[in-house]
Write a protein that holds these residues in place. Structure first.
Motif, PDB file in Angstrom:
ATOM      1  N   THR A 273       0.840  -1.191   0.000  1.00  0.00           N
ATOM      2  CA  THR A 273       0.000   0.000   0.000  1.00  0.00           C
ATOM      3  C   THR A 273       0.875   1.241   0.000  1.00  0.00           C
ATOM      4  OG1 THR A 273      -0.105  -0.040   2.421  1.00  0.00           O
ATOM      5  CG2 THR A 273      -1.877  -1.155   1.221  1.00  0.00           C
ATOM      6  N   SER A 274       0.339   2.327  -0.497  1.00  0.00           N
ATOM      7  CA  SER A 274       1.131   3.552  -0.638  1.00  0.00           C
ATOM      8  C   SER A 274       1.531   4.140   0.712  1.00  0.00           C
ATOM      9  CB  SER A 274       0.340   4.595  -1.439  1.00  0.00           C
ATOM     10  OG  SER A 274      -0.900   4.867  -0.792  1.00  0.00           O
ATOM     11  N   ASP A 275       0.719   3.891   1.728  1.00  0.00           N
ATOM     12  CA  ASP A 275       1.031   4.477   3.040  1.00  0.00           C
ATOM     13  C   ASP A 275       1.665   3.466   3.990  1.00  0.00           C
ATOM     14  OD1 ASP A 275      -1.159   2.882   3.468  1.00  0.00           O
ATOM     15  OD2 ASP A 275      -2.216   4.335   4.741  1.00  0.00           O
ATOM     16  N   PHE A 276       2.199   2.365   3.478  1.00  0.00           N
ATOM     17  CA  PHE A 276       2.783   1.331   4.340  1.00  0.00           C
ATOM     18  C   PHE A 276       3.881   1.893   5.227  1.00  0.00           C
ATOM     19  CE2 PHE A 276       6.189  -1.687   5.220  1.00  0.00           C
ATOM     20  CZ  PHE A 276       5.499  -2.710   5.856  1.00  0.00           C
TER      21      PHE A 276
ATOM     22  N   ARG B 237       4.588   5.027   5.955  1.00  0.00           N
ATOM     23  CA  ARG B 237       4.139   6.093   6.855  1.00  0.00           C
ATOM     24  C   ARG B 237       3.531   5.516   8.131  1.00  0.00           C
ATOM     25  NH1 ARG B 237      -0.572   8.117   8.144  1.00  0.00           N
ATOM     26  NH2 ARG B 237      -1.656   6.973   6.499  1.00  0.00           N
ATOM     27  N   THR B 238       2.638   4.552   7.977  1.00  0.00           N
ATOM     28  CA  THR B 238       2.001   3.962   9.163  1.00  0.00           C
ATOM     29  C   THR B 238       2.993   3.132   9.972  1.00  0.00           C
ATOM     30  OG1 THR B 238       1.234   2.080   7.831  1.00  0.00           O
ATOM     31  CG2 THR B 238      -0.288   3.931   8.095  1.00  0.00           C
ATOM     32  N   PHE B 239       3.958   2.512   9.287  1.00  0.00           N
ATOM     33  CA  PHE B 239       4.984   1.732   9.986  1.00  0.00           C
ATOM     34  C   PHE B 239       5.829   2.653  10.866  1.00  0.00           C
ATOM     35  CE2 PHE B 239       9.175  -0.282  10.323  1.00  0.00           C
ATOM     36  CZ  PHE B 239       8.825  -1.552  10.749  1.00  0.00           C
ATOM     37  N   VAL B 240       6.221   3.801  10.318  1.00  0.00           N
ATOM     38  CA  VAL B 240       7.008   4.779  11.072  1.00  0.00           C
ATOM     39  C   VAL B 240       6.222   5.267  12.295  1.00  0.00           C
ATOM     40  CG1 VAL B 240       7.998   7.110  11.016  1.00  0.00           C
ATOM     41  CG2 VAL B 240       8.392   5.542   9.102  1.00  0.00           C
ATOM     42  N   GLU B 241       4.932   5.551  12.100  1.00  0.00           N
ATOM     43  CA  GLU B 241       4.102   6.035  13.205  1.00  0.00           C
ATOM     44  C   GLU B 241       3.976   4.996  14.311  1.00  0.00           C
ATOM     45  OE1 GLU B 241       0.395   7.124  11.470  1.00  0.00           O
ATOM     46  OE2 GLU B 241       1.168   8.972  10.549  1.00  0.00           O
ATOM     47  N   ARG B 242       3.729   3.746  13.923  1.00  0.00           N
ATOM     48  CA  ARG B 242       3.583   2.694  14.936  1.00  0.00           C
ATOM     49  C   ARG B 242       4.875   2.469  15.699  1.00  0.00           C
ATOM     50  NH1 ARG B 242       0.452   0.163  10.893  1.00  0.00           N
ATOM     51  NH2 ARG B 242       2.274  -1.032  10.259  1.00  0.00           N
ATOM     52  N   ALA B 243       5.998   2.449  14.996  1.00  0.00           N
ATOM     53  CA  ALA B 243       7.289   2.254  15.659  1.00  0.00           C
ATOM     54  C   ALA B 243       7.568   3.382  16.646  1.00  0.00           C
ATOM     55  CB  ALA B 243       8.412   2.170  14.625  1.00  0.00           C
ATOM     56  N   GLY B 244       7.196   4.605  16.277  1.00  0.00           N
ATOM     57  CA  GLY B 244       7.393   5.740  17.175  1.00  0.00           C
ATOM     58  C   GLY B 244       6.514   5.652  18.404  1.00  0.00           C
ATOM     59  N   ASN B 245       5.262   5.241  18.204  1.00  0.00           N
ATOM     60  CA  ASN B 245       4.325   5.114  19.323  1.00  0.00           C
ATOM     61  C   ASN B 245       4.703   3.994  20.283  1.00  0.00           C
ATOM     62  OD1 ASN B 245       2.433   7.179  18.892  1.00  0.00           O
ATOM     63  ND2 ASN B 245       1.462   6.024  17.248  1.00  0.00           N
ATOM     64  N   MET B 246       5.238   2.912  19.738  1.00  0.00           N
ATOM     65  CA  MET B 246       5.591   1.764  20.575  1.00  0.00           C
ATOM     66  C   MET B 246       6.903   1.956  21.320  1.00  0.00           C
ATOM     67  SD  MET B 246       3.098  -0.336  20.373  1.00  0.00           S
ATOM     68  CE  MET B 246       3.801  -1.794  21.132  1.00  0.00           C
TER      69      MET B 246
END
Length: 629
Positions: A534-537, A539-548
């Protein structure tokens, strides 16, 4: 309208309003010292009359928890009022009239004594000389009662309510001990307000992350640094509440205690594991597999989050439903400080590396007690070394470890499960190469720290998990070959304050380990991206890693300074309880991933307000000590 009629109407309106306020807090009346455990197992507790203490002040109240328990209405604001304050103090500002009082201060039995006696429960404790639990249990606590709301039952207990005959110091003294007398070690029966505040803060942070734990409902300040901490949980029983009957060979008491535990769990149904009939002929087998599943996940959470909990065979420092209790022996590390041991004067604690084994041993004792209930024969614990339930635990623990790890890396639950099933070798390669780095220790020898000993870890691998995805997204995954960063760049990123010059030297071996980790990391990331595509793969991966893997994650040492800051602000800066709680709530929410924050309603804080300034001070302390033990 006559003046007399007008006055009568006004009085009636005030009376109606006061009655409505009283009705809003009527649920507190359920908490009156009575508890179903007293009926199910009378021999499982020591009963004490209690008296009401005067001049206590509310230092903390958990409005969110109170709503869950049905103690306050759902729409109740997070603000104290005179009626609620009065109800809290009436219910919890208590002290037992213990054996010393009954012998030497009999006048206390005539002053503000509650109608019912309150129980101090018996359970096994390894620190007692009697290893069968005949003298041990709640040393400074009483159970206030049990409250039911929306089909769930909650246990409520208070610590700091006076020394009982089950306290180690009271046993050592060999005689009745007066509350406040610390001549015999752990014998005063009181609790420190700073200790209670630390428990309130850490337990709520853990709860919001989905970690099983006791929670603090309220803290009462009694003056001179002492207080009463009221904790609540859907089940406050420890494995030790059952294990003492096994050690004493009392089969019928063990059966009653175990059946009570099963009944409570089945009633509350905390998860799918407990969806069976409490009176089922196979209830003990169902219980063992439910506990094995719950404890496997619990042990994995502790392991992957660097949470130190001093567990041992006695099952004292853990809840029987796989949760944390007694925050005095709990620490969250910034790095994997798995050599740290707490110094308890007479012995050193276990360490992080030993926790999974100790959890397995607790489960093995559960297997032993079920066999004793069924056969009447108390077999040696080693008889059950290869029991199927333990194999089930081992398998689940390893599975949970990798699942939690993949979520920490940045994968969502669906991605993590798919990778574990379809690409287990790649997952294993990444996990092992990561573990090699996170477990690396300073070349210095074991050293003394204020409350124990430690040989520190040297690499901030959670920082790597937070920063690496952004670097990959910036460079472009397709353009990267085998390395995201050079070994020197990686070392700059991951070296902690504990890394000495020789720890940070890029030897051939360390360079290879860094390279292998990056290769495995990129390999799994490409697999996941190729599947999802997906085009936002990224972006969302970076966000989740930062949140975790947030910066400024609270540690044991930072928690001590944070609590000191809270208490200092309350006294020196004259902050209200409301302002303190707003700062604590904002800090608590900041400590958990974004997805978990949505589960909690909280009031945004103005950073220029006293509460906002205090919040920023707490956050700065967390950042300063984020690598620590």
């Amino acid at each position: 309208m006559s003046k007399r009629f007008s006055a009568t109407k006004a009085i009636s309106e005030v009376s109606t309003r006061l009655r409505k306020i009283a009705d809003a807090y009527a649920s507190f009346d359920q908490i009156d010292g009575t508890h179903p455990y007293q009926i199910a197992l009378p021999e499982g507790s020591v009963l004490y009359p209690v008296r009401t203490l005067k001049n206590a002040k509310i230092a903390h109240f958990n409005f969110s928890l109170a709503r869950e328990m049905g103690l306050i209405p759902e729409n109740h604001p997070d603000q104290m009022n005179p009626a609620l304050e009065r109800k809290i103090l009436e219910t919890f500002s208590l002290q037992i009239i213990n054996e010393y009082d009954q012998a030497h201060r009999k006048h206390l039995l005539r002053q503000d004594v509650k109608p019912h006696k309150y129980m101090a429960t018996r359970y096994l404790q390894i620190q007692h000389s009697d290893k069968a639990g005949r003298t041990s249990g709640d040393g400074r606590s009483i159970w206030n009662g049990c409250i039911k709301h929306k089909g769930k039952a909650w246990d409520v207990s208070s610590r700091g309510t006076g020394v009982t005959c089950l306290a180690p110091g009271a046993v050592e003294a060999g005689q009745a001990v007066k509350t406040g007398d610390d001549s015999y070690g752990y014998s005063c029966g009181l609790a420190d307000v700073d200790e209670l505040m630390g428990s309130a803060l850490m337990s709520e942070i853990f709860h919001m992350q989905g970690i099983g734990t006791e929670r603090v409902l309220t803290i009462l300040d009694l003056g001179k640094g002492c207080g009463i901490g009221v904790r609540a949980s859907e089940n406050l029983l420890r494995p030790a509440h059952l294990f003492l009957w096994l050690k004493q060979g009392k089969r019928e008491a063990l059966r009653k205690a175990t059946d009570y535990f099963i009944q409570r769990q089945v009633q509350n149904k905390p998860n799918r594991n407990w969806k069976f009939a409490a009176n089922s002929p196979n209830r003990y087998k169902h219980m063992l597999y439910a506990i094995a599943d719950d404890f496997a996940r619990f042990a994995a959470i502790l392991e992957r989050n660097y949470i130190f909990a001093w567990m041992d065979w006695d099952g004292d420092n853990v809840l029987a439903n796989a949760g944390i209790i007694d925050y005095g022996s709990i620490r969250q590390f910034g790095l994997r400080h798995d050599r740290y041991r707490y110094d308890d004067v007479q012995r050193f604690s276990t360490n992080l590396n030993e926790q999974a084994g100790k959890t397995r041993l607790i489960l093995q004792v559960f297997v032993q007690l079920v066999d004793f209930i069924k056969t009447g024969e108390r077999k040696r614990i080693s008889t059950f070394d290869s029991h199927p339930v333990l194999s089930y635990f081992d398998k689940n623990f390893q599975k949970q470890i990798r699942y939690i790890f993949l979520k920490q890396v940045g994968y969502n639950p669906k991605q993590a499960e798919f990778l574990m099933v379809k690409h287990s070798r790649s997952v294993e390669a990444l996990y092992r190469s990561y573990s090699v780095l996170e477990r690396a220790k300073t070349k210095d020898k074991m050293k003394r720290v204020p409350d124990g000993i430690n040989r520190p870890a040297v690499f901030k691998m959670r920082t790597v998990l937070r920063e690496l995805p952004a670097a990959i997204r910036s460079a472009g995954l397709s353009k990267i070959k085998n390395q995201v960063m050079t070994p020197i760049e990686m070392m700059t990123l991951m070296a902690s304050c504990f890394a000495r010059r020789r720890d940070s030297r890029l030897s051939a071996g360390l360079t290879t380990k860094i390279s292998i980790f990056q290769e495995n990391y990129l390999n799994l990331l490409r697999i996941a991206k190729g599947i999802e595509n997906t085009s936002d793969f990224m972006r969302t991966f970076v966000e989740r890693a930062g949140n975790m893997n947030i910066a400024g994650r609270i540690t044991g040492n930072s928690a001590e300074f944070i609590v000191d800051s809270l208490l200092t602000s309350r006294i020196k800066k004259n902050l209200s309880v409301r302002e303190m709680q707003l700062a604590m709530e904002t800090f608590t929410v900041q400590q958990v991933p974004q997805a978990r924050r949505k589960l909690r309603k909280f009031e945004p804080v103005d950073l220029d307000s006293p509460a906002g300034e205090l919040y920023q001070e707490l956050l700065q302390l967390a950042l300063e000590y984020e690598d620590d033990i």
